[in-house]
Enzyme design. Structure first.
Site, PDB file in Angstrom:
ATOM      1  N   ASP A   1       5.095   0.407  12.015  1.00 21.06           N
ATOM      2  CA  ASP A   1       3.821  -0.176  11.580  1.00 21.06           C
ATOM      3  C   ASP A   1       3.639  -1.624  12.056  1.00 21.06           C
ATOM      4  O   ASP A   1       2.588  -2.219  11.824  1.00 21.06           O
ATOM      5  CB  ASP A   1       3.699  -0.118  10.045  1.00 21.06           C
ATOM      6  CG  ASP A   1       3.360   1.289   9.569  1.00 21.06           C
ATOM      7  OD1 ASP A   1       3.154   2.175  10.416  1.00 21.06           O
ATOM      8  OD2 ASP A   1       3.297   1.498   8.340  1.00 21.06           O
TER       9      ASP A   1
ATOM     10  N   LYS B   1       0.831  -1.214   0.000  1.00 13.30           N
ATOM     11  CA  LYS B   1       0.000   0.000   0.000  1.00 13.30           C
ATOM     12  C   LYS B   1       0.865   1.263   0.000  1.00 13.30           C
ATOM     13  O   LYS B   1       0.611   2.200  -0.744  1.00 13.30           O
ATOM     14  CB  LYS B   1      -0.914  -0.005   1.228  1.00 13.30           C
ATOM     15  CG  LYS B   1      -1.597   1.322   1.486  1.00 13.30           C
ATOM     16  CD  LYS B   1      -2.414   1.309   2.758  1.00 13.30           C
ATOM     17  CE  LYS B   1      -1.687   1.636   4.013  1.00 13.30           C
ATOM     18  NZ  LYS B   1      -1.389   3.060   4.268  1.00 13.30           N
ATOM     19  N   ASN B   2       1.880   1.262   0.855  1.00 16.22           N
ATOM     20  CA  ASN B   2       2.664   2.491   0.998  1.00 16.22           C
ATOM     21  C   ASN B   2       3.617   2.741  -0.170  1.00 16.22           C
ATOM     22  O   ASN B   2       4.203   3.818  -0.265  1.00 16.22           O
ATOM     23  CB  ASN B   2       3.426   2.492   2.336  1.00 16.22           C
ATOM     24  CG  ASN B   2       2.480   2.717   3.502  1.00 16.22           C
ATOM     25  OD1 ASN B   2       1.312   3.072   3.304  1.00 16.22           O
ATOM     26  ND2 ASN B   2       2.968   2.510   4.708  1.00 16.22           N
TER      27      ASN B   2
ATOM     28  N   ARG C   1       1.360  14.610  13.023  1.00 16.60           N
ATOM     29  CA  ARG C   1       2.060  14.200  11.798  1.00 16.60           C
ATOM     30  C   ARG C   1       2.315  15.418  10.931  1.00 16.60           C
ATOM     31  O   ARG C   1       1.617  15.684   9.959  1.00 16.60           O
ATOM     32  CB  ARG C   1       1.242  13.121  11.071  1.00 16.60           C
ATOM     33  CG  ARG C   1       1.163  11.874  11.911  1.00 16.60           C
ATOM     34  CD  ARG C   1       0.432  10.759  11.240  1.00 16.60           C
ATOM     35  NE  ARG C   1       1.234  10.048  10.269  1.00 16.60           N
ATOM     36  CZ  ARG C   1       0.837   8.929   9.674  1.00 16.60           C
ATOM     37  NH1 ARG C   1      -0.328   8.425   9.945  1.00 16.60           N
ATOM     38  NH2 ARG C   1       1.610   8.338   8.794  1.00 16.60           N
TER      39      ARG C   1
ATOM     40  N   ARG D   1      -8.395  -0.203   5.353  1.00 17.33           N
ATOM     41  CA  ARG D   1      -7.584   0.775   4.618  1.00 17.33           C
ATOM     42  C   ARG D   1      -6.313   0.134   4.070  1.00 17.33           C
ATOM     43  O   ARG D   1      -5.758   0.617   3.082  1.00 17.33           O
ATOM     44  CB  ARG D   1      -7.161   1.914   5.559  1.00 17.33           C
ATOM     45  CG  ARG D   1      -8.310   2.777   5.996  1.00 17.33           C
ATOM     46  CD  ARG D   1      -7.840   3.834   6.925  1.00 17.33           C
ATOM     47  NE  ARG D   1      -6.722   4.555   6.306  1.00 17.33           N
ATOM     48  CZ  ARG D   1      -6.134   5.606   6.820  1.00 17.33           C
ATOM     49  NH1 ARG D   1      -6.544   6.068   7.973  1.00 17.33           N
ATOM     50  NH2 ARG D   1      -5.154   6.190   6.206  1.00 17.33           N
TER      51      ARG D   1
ATOM     52  N   CYS E   1      -4.071   8.041   9.614  1.00 19.90           N
ATOM     53  CA  CYS E   1      -4.277   7.365  10.893  1.00 19.90           C
ATOM     54  C   CYS E   1      -3.970   8.291  12.054  1.00 19.90           C
ATOM     55  O   CYS E   1      -3.057   9.098  12.009  1.00 19.90           O
ATOM     56  CB  CYS E   1      -3.401   6.124  10.981  1.00 19.90           C
ATOM     57  SG  CYS E   1      -4.260   4.638  10.508  1.00 19.90           S
TER      58      CYS E   1
HETATM   59  C1  UD1 Z   1       4.793   6.572   6.348  1.00 12.87           C
HETATM   60  C2  UD1 Z   1       3.772   5.473   6.264  1.00 12.87           C
HETATM   61  C3  UD1 Z   1       3.376   4.982   7.644  1.00 12.87           C
HETATM   62  C4  UD1 Z   1       4.604   4.644   8.469  1.00 12.87           C
HETATM   63  C5  UD1 Z   1       5.615   5.776   8.450  1.00 12.87           C
HETATM   64  C6  UD1 Z   1       6.935   5.415   9.127  1.00 12.87           C
HETATM   65  C7  UD1 Z   1       2.573   6.041   4.245  1.00 12.87           C
HETATM   66  C8  UD1 Z   1       1.330   6.556   3.645  1.00 12.87           C
HETATM   67  N1  UD1 Z   1       2.607   5.984   5.579  1.00 12.87           N
HETATM   68  O1  UD1 Z   1       4.147   7.664   6.992  1.00 12.87           O
HETATM   69  O2  UD1 Z   1       2.552   3.844   7.499  1.00 12.87           O
HETATM   70  O3  UD1 Z   1       4.197   4.417   9.803  1.00 12.87           O
HETATM   71  O4  UD1 Z   1       5.919   6.147   7.087  1.00 12.87           O
HETATM   72  O5  UD1 Z   1       7.497   4.298   8.511  1.00 12.87           O
HETATM   73  O6  UD1 Z   1       3.515   5.659   3.574  1.00 12.87           O
HETATM   74  N2  UD1 Z   1       7.884  14.041  10.379  1.00 12.87           N
HETATM   75  C9  UD1 Z   1       8.130  15.375  10.621  1.00 12.87           C
HETATM   76  N3  UD1 Z   1       7.952  16.262   9.588  1.00 12.87           N
HETATM   77  C10 UD1 Z   1       7.576  15.859   8.353  1.00 12.87           C
HETATM   78  C11 UD1 Z   1       7.345  14.505   8.115  1.00 12.87           C
HETATM   79  C12 UD1 Z   1       7.505  13.618   9.156  1.00 12.87           C
HETATM   80  O7  UD1 Z   1       8.485  15.757  11.730  1.00 12.87           O
HETATM   81  O8  UD1 Z   1       7.447  16.708   7.472  1.00 12.87           O
HETATM   82  C13 UD1 Z   1       8.071  13.061  11.469  1.00 12.87           C
HETATM   83  C14 UD1 Z   1       6.772  12.338  11.821  1.00 12.87           C
HETATM   84  O9  UD1 Z   1       6.022  13.069  12.764  1.00 12.87           O
HETATM   85  C15 UD1 Z   1       7.306  11.048  12.375  1.00 12.87           C
HETATM   86  C16 UD1 Z   1       8.564  10.780  11.550  1.00 12.87           C
HETATM   87  O10 UD1 Z   1       8.922  12.040  10.992  1.00 12.87           O
HETATM   88  O11 UD1 Z   1       7.677  11.220  13.724  1.00 12.87           O
HETATM   89  C17 UD1 Z   1       8.408   9.776  10.429  1.00 12.87           C
HETATM   90  O12 UD1 Z   1       7.307  10.139   9.618  1.00 12.87           O
HETATM   91  P1  UD1 Z   1       7.225   9.748   8.072  1.00 12.87           P
HETATM   92  O13 UD1 Z   1       8.297   8.763   7.758  1.00 12.87           O
HETATM   93  O14 UD1 Z   1       7.129  10.982   7.277  1.00 12.87           O
HETATM   94  O15 UD1 Z   1       5.849   9.006   8.042  1.00 12.87           O
HETATM   95  P2  UD1 Z   1       4.772   9.115   6.918  1.00 12.87           P
HETATM   96  O16 UD1 Z   1       5.432   9.287   5.584  1.00 12.87           O
HETATM   97  O17 UD1 Z   1       3.714  10.063   7.325  1.00 12.87           O
END
Ligand code: UD1
Length: 433
Positions: free
Chosen positions: A305, A22-23, A122, A397, A117
């Site tokens: 995850d 999915k991701n 986030r 989802r 989620c």
């Molecule tokens: C993706 C996955 C999610 C998984 C996560 C970590 C998708 C749709 N979702 O989420 O299932 O749990 O990777 O493997 O692919 N952060 C910031 N600023 C940003 C972006 C992120 O501070 O601009 C922080 C987040 O709060 C978190 C960490 O970085 O603490 C990692 O987040 P990120 O890897 O970006 O997760 P997602 O891409 O949202």
């Protein structure tokens, strides 16, 4: 509203096939609109987050043709330069990938801010930082993220946190920028690599995906391609852990074992047997498992995850385990539900202290988010007696045919509807009789 009725206690045994990731599919389907030529994407999982992203790209004019359940033809040549406000998009985190895709292709993007989620704050500041470094003006207005640029120029970007979303989003926009972009402290997850491979198959020039420095040499345009998405490592891990929790014997097909190494190592550490072949893993467990400590980390560390799923298993293991969540701050919400099944878990900040109990007892519980929902299903499968799991929309989802696949492994699980007046009686009717 649908819910799962589960009679626990059956060891899961048999074979199961894993769907596409999915991701990886979320950014790949978004990136598919970056060319005016037709793109064929195979191994797309049939889950609600994917239906949402397809609905979003259709809403702005992409032609999406379903070739079969898992294969889509996408043509983005008729996209109109309007905002992406599709209702479905509001619900999924991965809709932020449309910003990188549209900004790269049209130098302008207007997308509803994503929700996804409910597992903690986030932010998307790292995405925004990256787009700005490429020369875009980025504003958040009326619940929309609005990005625009006269031109996108390659840049050297150091991410302050390792972010999967920011890495992929910047990679997409930079593919069509002028000159060289270097992303430092990039995420190394398999889906980052898969998305880079997909973009490269469209003519992008991305090097280093899978390491923490990614170099993107911008090209003028991208072309059509045919591409098959990698298997979902989290879905695979969930079945591996379900086998372990129920003391079963499950062979999981269509996986890339390398992507599962952190999970395999933990399962072996707590007393499971894991046999690995080219594209399958077999997990067997025949006795009570033992305690360990787990800390979630970016890939190749233990994935956040899979944190609820391993906590559920450790809740049944002999001894005390410590689970530390280092990626998202509110990812232990399911612990209250697990406690209602008899688990002994104390959460302090980002740490759960898990004292193993010999068994869980079935209960009426609610899934707080996608992966926690999957964890609670595993708990119910291992528990003594009946459980009802509500809010399964979260689970749907990200897991294709979850109840059906579990049933094929011998689980006593059925999908019922709260609106069905007979639901209560059916919920107590074992499939075995
Ligand atoms: C993706 C996955 C999610 C998984 C996560 C970590 C998708 C749709 N979702 O989420 O299932 O749990 O990777 O493997 O692919 N952060 C910031 N600023 C940003 C972006 C992120 O501070 O601009 C922080 C987040 O709060 C978190 C960490 O970085 O603490 C990692 O987040 P990120 O890897 O970006 O997760 P997602 O891409 O949202």
């Amino acid at each position: 509203m649908e819910f799962y009725s589960i009679k626990g206690g059956n060891p899961l045994c048999g074979e199961v096939d894993i769907a596409g990731a999915k991701n990886a599919a979320l950014p790949i389907l978004s990136a598919a609109i970056m060319t005016n030529e037709t793109v064929l994407v195979e191994n797309v999982p049939d889950v609600s987050d994917i239906r949402a992203i397809l609905s979003a790209i259709e809403s702005i004019g992409a032609i999406v043709t379903r070739v079969d359940r898992h294969t889509f033809r996408i043509n983005g040549s008729r996209i109109v330069d309007g905002p992406v406000m599709d209702e479905a998009v509001r619900k999924i985190r991965g809709s932020y990938y449309l910003i990188g895709a549209l900004l790269g292709k049209y130098r302008r993007a207007e997308v509803t801010l994503p929700k996804g989620c409910n597992i903690g704050l986030r932010p998307i500041d790292q995405h925004v930082k990256g787009f700005r470094a490429l020369g875009a003006d980025v504003r958040i207005e009326h619940g929309m993220i609005v990005a625009g640029a006269e031109d996108l120029i390659g840049s050297h970007i150091y991410l302050d946190v390792v972010s999967v979303g920011a890495t992929i989003n910047i990679m997409m926009a930079a593919s069509l920028a002028r000159g060289l972009t270097i992303i430092e402290n990039a995420a190394k997850e398999p889906h980052v690599v898969d998305c880079a491979n997909f973009l490269n198959s469209m003519g992008a020039q991305i090097k280093g995906a899978g390491t923490d420095v990614i170099r993107i040499r911008g090209v003028e345009k991208l072309h059509g391609t045919e591409y098959s998405i990698i298997p979902d490592q989290i879905e695979a891990g969930t079945y591996m852990f379900a086998a372990a929790a129920t003391r079963g014997d499950v062979t999981i097909h269509n996986v890339i074992p390398k992507h599962l190494e952190s999970l395999t190592a933990k399962l072996e550490e707590i007393g499971c047997q894991v046999e690995i072949s080219d594209d399958a893993v077999r997990v067997t467990a025949n006795k009570r498992l033992i305690n360990t400590h787990v800390k979630t980390l970016p890939y190749p560390g233990f994935p956040t995850d899979m944190q609820p799923q391993i906590t559920v298993i450790l809740g049944l293991a002999n001894g005390t385990s410590i689970v530390t969540e280092s990626i998202f701050e509110s990812r232990f919400k399911y612990v209250d539900e697990l406690t209602r099944m008899g688990a002994q878990i104390k959460v302090e900040g980002n740490t759960a202290i898990v004292t193993g109990v010999p068994y869980y007892t079935g209960a009426n519980i609610t899934a707080p988010d996608l992966r926690a929902g999957a964890g609670l299903v595993i708990a119910a499968l291992a528990a003594d007696g009946w459980s009802e799991i509500h809010d399964v929309v979260y689970i749907e989802r990200g897991y294709e045919d979850f109840p059906e696949k579990l049933r094929s492994l011998g689980a006593d699980i059925r999908v019922l509807d709260t609106d069905d007046p007979d639901a209560e009686r059916k919920a107590r009717m074992s499939l075995a009789v």
